[in-house]
Write a protein that holds these residues in place. Structure first.
Motif, PDB file in Angstrom:
ATOM      1  N   ALA A  66       0.830  -1.205   0.000  1.00 49.32           N
ATOM      2  CA  ALA A  66       0.000   0.000   0.000  1.00 49.32           C
ATOM      3  C   ALA A  66       0.864   1.254   0.000  1.00 49.32           C
ATOM      4  N   ALA A  67       2.027   1.201   0.617  1.00 50.21           N
ATOM      5  CA  ALA A  67       2.902   2.368   0.659  1.00 50.21           C
ATOM      6  C   ALA A  67       3.576   2.620  -0.688  1.00 50.21           C
ATOM      7  N   GLN A  68       3.504   1.669  -1.612  1.00 53.56           N
ATOM      8  CA  GLN A  68       4.149   1.812  -2.905  1.00 53.56           C
ATOM      9  C   GLN A  68       3.262   2.461  -3.960  1.00 53.56           C
ATOM     10  N   VAL A  69       2.017   2.784  -3.616  1.00 50.12           N
ATOM     11  CA  VAL A  69       1.116   3.411  -4.581  1.00 50.12           C
ATOM     12  C   VAL A  69       1.577   4.842  -4.810  1.00 50.12           C
ATOM     13  N   PRO A  70       1.881   5.217  -6.060  1.00 50.21           N
ATOM     14  CA  PRO A  70       2.390   6.569  -6.309  1.00 50.21           C
ATOM     15  C   PRO A  70       1.303   7.624  -6.115  1.00 50.21           C
ATOM     16  N   ALA A  71       1.716   8.772  -5.592  1.00 51.69           N
ATOM     17  CA  ALA A  71       0.791   9.891  -5.417  1.00 51.69           C
ATOM     18  C   ALA A  71       0.547  10.553  -6.770  1.00 51.69           C
ATOM     19  N   THR A  72      -0.627  11.130  -6.945  1.00 50.02           N
ATOM     20  CA  THR A  72      -0.941  11.859  -8.169  1.00 50.02           C
ATOM     21  C   THR A  72      -1.022  13.342  -7.845  1.00 50.02           C
ATOM     22  N   ASP A  73      -1.015  14.153  -8.884  1.00 47.18           N
ATOM     23  CA  ASP A  73      -1.089  15.593  -8.684  1.00 47.18           C
ATOM     24  C   ASP A  73      -2.473  16.048  -8.253  1.00 47.18           C
ATOM     25  N   SER A  74      -3.501  15.280  -8.563  1.00 47.47           N
ATOM     26  CA  SER A  74      -4.858  15.642  -8.151  1.00 47.47           C
ATOM     27  C   SER A  74      -5.678  14.382  -7.951  1.00 47.47           C
ATOM     28  N   LYS A  75      -6.730  14.518  -7.161  1.00 41.74           N
ATOM     29  CA  LYS A  75      -7.616  13.392  -6.946  1.00 41.74           C
ATOM     30  C   LYS A  75      -9.005  13.900  -6.606  1.00 41.74           C
ATOM     31  N   VAL A  76     -10.009  13.114  -6.972  1.00 42.06           N
ATOM     32  CA  VAL A  76     -11.398  13.444  -6.671  1.00 42.06           C
ATOM     33  C   VAL A  76     -11.728  12.878  -5.297  1.00 42.06           C
ATOM     34  N   VAL A  77     -12.328  13.712  -4.461  1.00 41.42           N
ATOM     35  CA  VAL A  77     -12.669  13.330  -3.100  1.00 41.42           C
ATOM     36  C   VAL A  77     -14.164  13.547  -2.892  1.00 41.42           C
ATOM     37  N   ALA A  78     -14.826  12.534  -2.356  1.00 40.94           N
ATOM     38  CA  ALA A  78     -16.246  12.657  -2.023  1.00 40.94           C
ATOM     39  C   ALA A  78     -16.391  13.254  -0.627  1.00 40.94           C
ATOM     40  N   LEU A  79     -17.221  14.274  -0.492  1.00 40.62           N
ATOM     41  CA  LEU A  79     -17.477  14.913   0.795  1.00 40.62           C
ATOM     42  C   LEU A  79     -18.964  14.831   1.113  1.00 40.62           C
ATOM     43  N   LEU A  80     -19.282  14.892   2.387  1.00 37.01           N
ATOM     44  CA  LEU A  80     -20.665  14.985   2.808  1.00 37.01           C
ATOM     45  C   LEU A  80     -20.746  15.930   3.986  1.00 37.01           C
ATOM     46  N   CYS A  81     -21.904  16.517   4.150  1.00 34.84           N
ATOM     47  CA  CYS A  81     -22.098  17.459   5.237  1.00 34.84           C
ATOM     48  C   CYS A  81     -21.926  16.725   6.564  1.00 34.84           C
ATOM     49  N   THR A  82     -21.072  17.290   7.410  1.00 35.85           N
ATOM     50  CA  THR A  82     -20.859  16.727   8.743  1.00 35.85           C
ATOM     51  C   THR A  82     -21.101  17.793   9.810  1.00 35.85           C
ATOM     52  N   CYS A  83     -21.901  18.797   9.472  1.00 36.65           N
ATOM     53  CA  CYS A  83     -22.136  19.885  10.426  1.00 36.65           C
ATOM     54  C   CYS A  83     -22.863  19.348  11.659  1.00 36.65           C
ATOM     55  N   PRO A  84     -22.724  20.046  12.786  1.00 41.66           N
ATOM     56  CA  PRO A  84     -23.376  19.600  14.016  1.00 41.66           C
ATOM     57  C   PRO A  84     -24.807  20.110  14.168  1.00 41.66           C
ATOM     58  N   GLU A  85     -25.321  20.776  13.154  1.00 43.24           N
ATOM     59  CA  GLU A  85     -26.671  21.344  13.220  1.00 43.24           C
ATOM     60  C   GLU A  85     -27.739  20.269  13.411  1.00 43.24           C
ATOM     61  N   ASP A  86     -28.843  20.667  14.023  1.00 43.05           N
ATOM     62  CA  ASP A  86     -30.011  19.795  14.110  1.00 43.05           C
ATOM     63  C   ASP A  86     -30.804  19.954  12.819  1.00 43.05           C
ATOM     64  N   HIS A  87     -31.092  18.848  12.160  1.00 44.69           N
ATOM     65  CA  HIS A  87     -31.868  18.876  10.923  1.00 44.69           C
ATOM     66  C   HIS A  87     -33.071  17.954  11.096  1.00 44.69           C
ATOM     67  N   PRO A  88     -34.271  18.481  10.887  1.00 45.23           N
ATOM     68  CA  PRO A  88     -35.469  17.649  11.021  1.00 45.23           C
ATOM     69  C   PRO A  88     -35.378  16.411  10.129  1.00 45.23           C
ATOM     70  N   ALA A  89     -35.879  15.310  10.616  1.00 44.62           N
ATOM     71  CA  ALA A  89     -35.951  14.027   9.895  1.00 44.62           C
ATOM     72  C   ALA A  89     -34.593  13.351   9.720  1.00 44.62           C
ATOM     73  N   ARG A  90     -33.556  13.805  10.419  1.00 39.60           N
ATOM     74  CA  ARG A  90     -32.253  13.147  10.303  1.00 39.60           C
ATOM     75  C   ARG A  90     -32.301  11.823  11.047  1.00 39.60           C
ATOM     76  N   PRO A  91     -31.874  10.729  10.393  1.00 37.05           N
ATOM     77  CA  PRO A  91     -31.857   9.419  11.065  1.00 37.05           C
ATOM     78  C   PRO A  91     -30.892   9.407  12.251  1.00 37.05           C
ATOM     79  N   ASP A  92     -31.206   8.622  13.246  1.00 39.49           N
ATOM     80  CA  ASP A  92     -30.327   8.465  14.401  1.00 39.49           C
ATOM     81  C   ASP A  92     -28.955   7.993  13.944  1.00 39.49           C
ATOM     82  N   GLY A  93     -27.936   8.533  14.552  1.00 37.33           N
ATOM     83  CA  GLY A  93     -26.574   8.132  14.234  1.00 37.33           C
ATOM     84  C   GLY A  93     -25.963   8.872  13.058  1.00 37.33           C
ATOM     85  N   GLU A  94     -26.718   9.701  12.373  1.00 38.90           N
ATOM     86  CA  GLU A  94     -26.201  10.464  11.233  1.00 38.90           C
ATOM     87  C   GLU A  94     -25.792  11.854  11.693  1.00 38.90           C
ATOM     88  N   ARG A  95     -24.937  12.504  10.902  1.00 40.14           N
ATOM     89  CA  ARG A  95     -24.549  13.900  11.128  1.00 40.14           C
ATOM     90  C   ARG A  95     -24.875  14.676   9.873  1.00 40.14           C
TER      91      ARG A  95
END
Length: 109
Positions: A66-95
């Motif tokens: 795994a340490a031998q995988v070469p780094a690239t100049d760019s990569k696509v990263v998936a993000l999701l909202c992790t804010c601490p806000e209260d949001h109606p209808a949010r399932p238990d255990g989710e952020r």
């Protein structure tokens, strides 16, 4: 008392829009850390403040190759909202509000 900047009335919904990535990138900061980068910014859907650590250095790995995988100049990263806000209808255990998007990280030159 900590004041939050997000919109509490935004209900939880697993959703994405093309504009989310541009909105996040234009308002976020990339803070270098010892192990990668910390993305700090507001969710493009609910405006809740969030920090998202991206680790790009592995110090121990059960797979020696795994340490031998070469780094690239760019990569696509998936993000999701992790804010601490209260949001109606949010399932238990989710952020966050349920929003998700992709960004492209590029190496600094």
């Amino acid at each position: 008392m900590t004041t939050s900047t997000g919109h509490r009335g935004v209900p939880y919904e697993e959703i994405t829009e093309d504009a989310y990535s541009d909105a996040f990138v234009h308002g976020a900061r990339a803070i270098p850390t010892r192990r990668g980068v910390l993305l700090d910014g507001g969710c493009p859907r609910c405006a809740g403040q969030m920090s998202y650590p991206l680790v790009d250095k592995v110090f121990r790995s059960p797979l020696p190759s795994a340490a031998q995988v070469p780094a690239t100049d760019s990569k696509v990263v998936a993000l999701l909202c992790t804010c601490p806000e209260d949001h109606p209808a949010r399932p238990d255990g989710e952020r966050g509000c349920g929003a998700y998007w992709n960004i492209t990280l590029s190496a600094a030159t």
